[in-house]
Write an enzyme that holds these catalytic residues in place. Structure first.
Site, PDB file in Angstrom:
ATOM      1  N   HIS A 306      39.721  63.789  91.189  1.00 62.38           N
ATOM      2  CA  HIS A 306      39.792  62.800  92.343  1.00 62.38           C
ATOM      3  C   HIS A 306      38.598  63.937  93.387  1.00 62.38           C
ATOM      4  O   HIS A 306      38.988  64.692  93.721  1.00 62.38           O
ATOM      5  CB  HIS A 306      40.943  61.960  93.220  1.00 62.38           C
ATOM      6  CG  HIS A 306      39.924  60.944  93.827  1.00 62.38           C
ATOM      7  ND1 HIS A 306      40.762  61.901  95.211  1.00 62.38           N
ATOM      8  CD2 HIS A 306      40.625  59.626  94.023  1.00 62.38           C
ATOM      9  CE1 HIS A 306      40.431  60.686  96.103  1.00 62.38           C
ATOM     10  NE2 HIS A 306      40.284  59.778  95.250  1.00 62.38           N
ATOM     11  N   ASP A 363      42.809  54.042  89.050  1.00 57.89           N
ATOM     12  CA  ASP A 363      41.471  53.430  88.372  1.00 57.89           C
ATOM     13  C   ASP A 363      42.576  53.723  87.020  1.00 57.89           C
ATOM     14  O   ASP A 363      41.999  52.996  86.024  1.00 57.89           O
ATOM     15  CB  ASP A 363      40.470  53.670  88.412  1.00 57.89           C
ATOM     16  CG  ASP A 363      39.875  53.894  89.506  1.00 57.89           C
ATOM     17  OD1 ASP A 363      40.411  52.306  90.271  1.00 57.89           O
ATOM     18  OD2 ASP A 363      39.306  53.872  90.888  1.00 57.89           O
TER      19      ASP A 363
HETATM   20  N1  ACO Z   1      36.240  64.476  83.272  1.00 59.16           N
HETATM   21  C1  ACO Z   1      35.904  65.178  83.112  1.00 59.16           C
HETATM   22  N2  ACO Z   1      35.425  66.422  83.615  1.00 59.16           N
HETATM   23  C2  ACO Z   1      35.517  66.586  85.805  1.00 59.16           C
HETATM   24  C3  ACO Z   1      35.753  64.930  85.368  1.00 59.16           C
HETATM   25  C4  ACO Z   1      36.332  64.249  84.505  1.00 59.16           C
HETATM   26  N3  ACO Z   1      36.852  62.609  85.047  1.00 59.16           N
HETATM   27  N4  ACO Z   1      36.237  65.119  86.708  1.00 59.16           N
HETATM   28  C5  ACO Z   1      35.964  66.464  87.194  1.00 59.16           C
HETATM   29  N5  ACO Z   1      34.813  66.802  86.153  1.00 59.16           N
HETATM   30  C6  ACO Z   1      35.024  68.025  86.312  1.00 59.16           C
HETATM   31  C7  ACO Z   1      33.739  68.766  87.321  1.00 59.16           C
HETATM   32  O1  ACO Z   1      32.390  68.608  85.695  1.00 59.16           O
HETATM   33  C8  ACO Z   1      33.351  69.634  87.431  1.00 59.16           C
HETATM   34  O2  ACO Z   1      33.238  70.615  86.963  1.00 59.16           O
HETATM   35  P1  ACO Z   1      32.496  72.104  86.720  1.00 59.16           P
HETATM   36  O3  ACO Z   1      33.367  72.434  87.978  1.00 59.16           O
HETATM   37  O4  ACO Z   1      33.222  72.798  85.516  1.00 59.16           O
HETATM   38  O5  ACO Z   1      31.210  71.368  86.878  1.00 59.16           O
HETATM   39  C9  ACO Z   1      34.782  69.517  88.335  1.00 59.16           C
HETATM   40  O6  ACO Z   1      35.547  68.816  87.517  1.00 59.16           O
HETATM   41  C10 ACO Z   1      34.527  68.811  89.578  1.00 59.16           C
HETATM   42  O7  ACO Z   1      34.079  67.577  89.420  1.00 59.16           O
HETATM   43  P2  ACO Z   1      33.070  67.053  90.792  1.00 59.16           P
HETATM   44  O8  ACO Z   1      32.295  66.230  90.130  1.00 59.16           O
HETATM   45  O9  ACO Z   1      32.138  68.219  91.663  1.00 59.16           O
HETATM   46  O10 ACO Z   1      34.184  66.885  91.496  1.00 59.16           O
HETATM   47  P3  ACO Z   1      34.144  65.971  92.698  1.00 59.16           P
HETATM   48  O11 ACO Z   1      34.906  65.799  93.510  1.00 59.16           O
HETATM   49  O12 ACO Z   1      32.676  65.480  93.561  1.00 59.16           O
HETATM   50  O13 ACO Z   1      33.938  64.205  91.947  1.00 59.16           O
HETATM   51  C11 ACO Z   1      34.908  62.036  91.068  1.00 59.16           C
HETATM   52  C12 ACO Z   1      34.961  63.681  92.284  1.00 59.16           C
HETATM   53  C13 ACO Z   1      33.347  61.683  91.056  1.00 59.16           C
HETATM   54  C14 ACO Z   1      35.946  61.035  91.270  1.00 59.16           C
HETATM   55  C15 ACO Z   1      35.112  62.880  89.403  1.00 59.16           C
HETATM   56  O14 ACO Z   1      36.297  63.585  89.877  1.00 59.16           O
HETATM   57  C16 ACO Z   1      34.553  61.391  88.479  1.00 59.16           C
HETATM   58  O15 ACO Z   1      33.956  61.734  88.142  1.00 59.16           O
HETATM   59  N6  ACO Z   1      35.333  61.054  88.231  1.00 59.16           N
HETATM   60  C17 ACO Z   1      35.792  59.999  87.148  1.00 59.16           C
HETATM   61  C18 ACO Z   1      35.168  58.812  87.681  1.00 59.16           C
HETATM   62  C19 ACO Z   1      36.498  57.796  88.252  1.00 59.16           C
HETATM   63  O16 ACO Z   1      37.303  57.644  88.282  1.00 59.16           O
HETATM   64  N7  ACO Z   1      35.870  57.632  89.947  1.00 59.16           N
HETATM   65  C20 ACO Z   1      37.179  57.157  90.685  1.00 59.16           C
HETATM   66  C21 ACO Z   1      37.289  58.068  91.878  1.00 59.16           C
HETATM   67  S1  ACO Z   1      38.667  57.534  92.160  1.00 59.16           S
HETATM   68  C22 ACO Z   1      38.324  56.400  93.558  1.00 59.16           C
HETATM   69  O17 ACO Z   1      37.344  56.000  93.886  1.00 59.16           O
HETATM   70  C23 ACO Z   1      38.916  54.774  93.938  1.00 59.16           C
END
Ligand code: ACO
Length: 428
Positions: A306, A363
Site C-alpha cells: 500500500h 483487498d
Molecule cells: N508484490 C510484490 N512487490 C511489491 C508489491 C506487491 N504487491 N507492492 C510493492 N512491491 C514492491 C515494488 O516492486 C517496489 O520494489 P522496488 O523498491 O524494489 O522497486 C516496492 O515494493 C515499492 O512499491 P511501489 O510500487 O513503488 O509502491 P507504491 O506505493 O507506488 O505502490 C501499490 C503501492 C500500488 C498498492 C503496490 O503495493 C501494488 O501494486 N500492490 C498490488 C496492488 C494492490 O493490492 N492494490 C491495492 C491497494 S489498496 C486500495 O487501493 C484499496
C-alpha cells in the site's frame, strides 16, 4: 527547518517557507510562494511527499496501521456502527444522535429510486460489459436527470446531490448486476436497511420474496464501512480535481469511479481473488512468491502493499475476521481462504516483503467474502465504488466549502523539444 519555518536555498536564492501543523500527523511545508519568489517548481510525481489540501475527515498513520474517521478508529466503527451512521459521520463531522440518524436514514432511503428513463440506458450496453464501465456511464448520466441539484455554489444543492448519490448508487450497482445476468431490475424497498435493500435489489427476483440473512447483511454493511473513505487516495483526489473546476457532482463521482477501476486501486480486489484462484493450492505459493520478487516479472502479489500503510492495513484485520463470520452464517467454506492465510503467513516471513514493509491490504480478503455472498468478481470494484461514494461526496463537499479552494492545476518538468520552426510537409 527551524521554528515553524523551512528554508530552501537553490539557484543562489534562499527563501523561508512556513511550516504548518495539523492535529496529528506530519507537518507540511507551505510551498505556495516558492514559484513566485524563486521561479522554481517542486517535483513529486505520484504525490509521494505532497499534501494537496487541508482535510478534517480521515487520518491514516501508515507506519502504525491506524485509520481514523473524524477521529474514530476504523476497528471501533466496524464493530459497533452501521454504514449509515459512518456516512453521517463522514458528511457531518460528528456521530448522529438517534433522531439525526433516523432522519438521515429516512432521507437516504427516500432517494433510492432512479428516474425510470435511466433504466433505458442499460440496454445500450452489451450484456457482457464490465459493470464498472456501466457505472461510469450511468452515474455520469445522473447529471442529465437531476438539474435541480447541480449548482455547486449552493450548499442546499450540494446536500441534495450528495444524498441522491449515496442513495442511488446501490440501485444503479444492483441494476448493473441484474443487467449482466439477464434478470429484471428490482425496485428498492424503503422498509429495509440501506444494505439489506441493496442485497435484495441484487439477489432478489420477482418470482419469490427475498429473505435478507442478518449475518450477511451485517458483513456487507461492515465491508461498506471499511471502504467508506481513505483520505487523499487516487480516486478521491480525482473527484477533488474534477470538482475543483466546478464540474457537477455526478460528473465528479463518475470520474472517481473511472479512477477506482484501475488494478492498482479498487480493481485490486478482483485481481486478488483471480490471483488466489490461479495459485489454487498452498503448494503453489512458493512459485508465486518467487515471481512477485523477480524484478523481470511484472507479477505482483495482489492485495499486498500500500502506498500509505507500511504496516498491517487495519481494514484487512477486520476483513479476515469477517470471512469466518460469513462462512459460519452461510455454512460454506472456501479452500482459497486457506491458501490466502498461508500466502499471508509465507509473505510476512519472507525478507523481501518484510524489508519493503508489504502487508495484506483491504483487498486481500474482501474477494473471498464477496464471492461467498454470491457476487461475481466483476462486481467487486462496483461494491467498493458504492461504499466509497460517501467518502468522495464528503471530500468533495469539504473542498467546495473551503474558501481558499482553487482549481487543481499541477506543474510539470518539461522534457520535450525546445521551440523550433515548423517544417513544411514536402520537406520532411
Ligand atoms: N508484490 C510484490 N512487490 C511489491 C508489491 C506487491 N504487491 N507492492 C510493492 N512491491 C514492491 C515494488 O516492486 C517496489 O520494489 P522496488 O523498491 O524494489 O522497486 C516496492 O515494493 C515499492 O512499491 P511501489 O510500487 O513503488 O509502491 P507504491 O506505493 O507506488 O505502490 C501499490 C503501492 C500500488 C498498492 C503496490 O503495493 C501494488 O501494486 N500492490 C498490488 C496492488 C494492490 O493490492 N492494490 C491495492 C491497494 S489498496 C486500495 O487501493 C484499496
Amino acid at each position: 527547518m527551524s521554528d515553524n519555518q523551512a528554508s530552501l536555498t537553490a539557484d543562489g536564492k534562499s527563501i523561508e517557507m512556513p511550516v504548518r501543523s495539523g492535529t496529528i500527523g506530519p507537518d507540511v511545508i507551505d510551498i505556495r510562494k516558492l514559484y513566485g519568489q524563486t521561479g522554481l517548481f517542486t517535483y513529486d510525481p505520484g504525490f509521494t511527499s505532497t499534501a494537496s489540501c487541508d482535510s478534517a475527515i480521515t487520518y491514516i498513520d501508515g507506519e502504525e496501521g491506524v485509520l481514523l474517521h473524524r477521529g474514530y478508529p476504523i476497528g471501533q466503527l466496524a464493530e459497533h456502527s452501521t454504514f449509515m451512521e459512518v456516512s453521517y459521520l463522514l458528511l457531518n463531522g460528528e456521530l448522529p444522535s438517534p433522531a439525526q440518524l433516523d432522519t438521515f436514514s429516512h432521507t437516504i432511503t427516500r432517494h433510492t429510486m432512479v428516474h425510470e428513463q435511466l433504466s433505458s440506458f442499460f440496454s445500450g450496453f452489451r450484456r457482457d460489459a464490465h459493470p464498472m464501465a456501466i457505472m461510469c456511464g450511468v452515474v455520469g448520466a445522473l447529471s442529465a436527470f437531476y438539474h435541480d441539484s447541480t449548482d455547486v455554489a449552493d450548499p442546499e444543492h450540494r446536500k441534495i446531490s450528495s444524498h441522491r448519490l449515496i442513495a442511488k448508487i446501490p440501485t444503479i450497482a444492483a441494476m448493473a448486476y441484474k443487467y449482466s445476468v439477464g434478470q429484471p431490475f428490482v425496485y428498492p424497498r424503503n422498509d429495509l436497511s440501506y444494505t439489506g435493500n441493496f442485497l435484495r435489489m441484487t439477489f432478489g427476483v420477482p418470482a419469490e420474496e427475498y429473505e435478507v440473512v442478518p449475518a450477511v447483511e451485517r458483513a456487507m454493511d461492515r465491508i461498506f464501512i471499511l471502504h467508506a473513505d481513505h483520505e487523499q487516495n487516487a480516486s478521491t483526489s480525482t473527484v477533488r480535481l474534477a470538482g475543483s473546476s466546478g464540474a457537477n457532482p455526478f460528473a465528479c463521482i463518475a470520474a472517481g469511479i473511472a479512477c477506482l477501476w484501475g488494478p492498482a486501486h479498487g480493481g485490486a480486489n478482483e485481481a486478488a481473488l483471480n490471483m488466489l484462484k490461479e495459485i489454487g493450492t498452498p503448494d503453489k505459493i512458493p512459485e508465486y512468491i518467487a515471481r512477485a520478487k523477480d524484478k523481470n516479472d511484472p507479477f505482483r502479489l495482489m492485495g499486498f502493499g500500500h502506498r500509505v500503510y507500511k504496516n498491517y492495513d487495519p481494514r484487512a484485520t477486520v476483513m479476515q475476521k469477517t470471512v469466518r463470520e460469513v462462512f459460519d452464517a452461510l455454512k460454506v467454506s472456501d479452500p482459497l481462504f486457506e491458501t490466502a492465510l498461508r500466502l499471508e503467513e509465507i509473505a510476512l516471513n519472507d525478507p523481501y516483503f518484510v524489508e519493503k514493509k508489504l502487508f495484506p491490504n483491504v483487498d486481500f480478503y474482501s474477494g473471498i467474502i464477496l464471492s461467498a455472498i454470491g457476487f461475481p468478481t466483476t462486481m467487486f470494484t462496483v461494491l467498493f465504488a458504492l461504499a466509497r461514494t460517501v467518502g468522495w461526496v464528503a471530500q468533495w463537499n469539504e473542498m467546495i466549502s473551503d474558501p481558499g479552494q482553487k482549481i487543481g492545476r499541477p506543474r510539470q518538468l518539461y522534457t520535450g523539444p525546445a521551440a523550433r520552426d515548423y517544417t513544411p510537409l514536402d520537406q520532411r
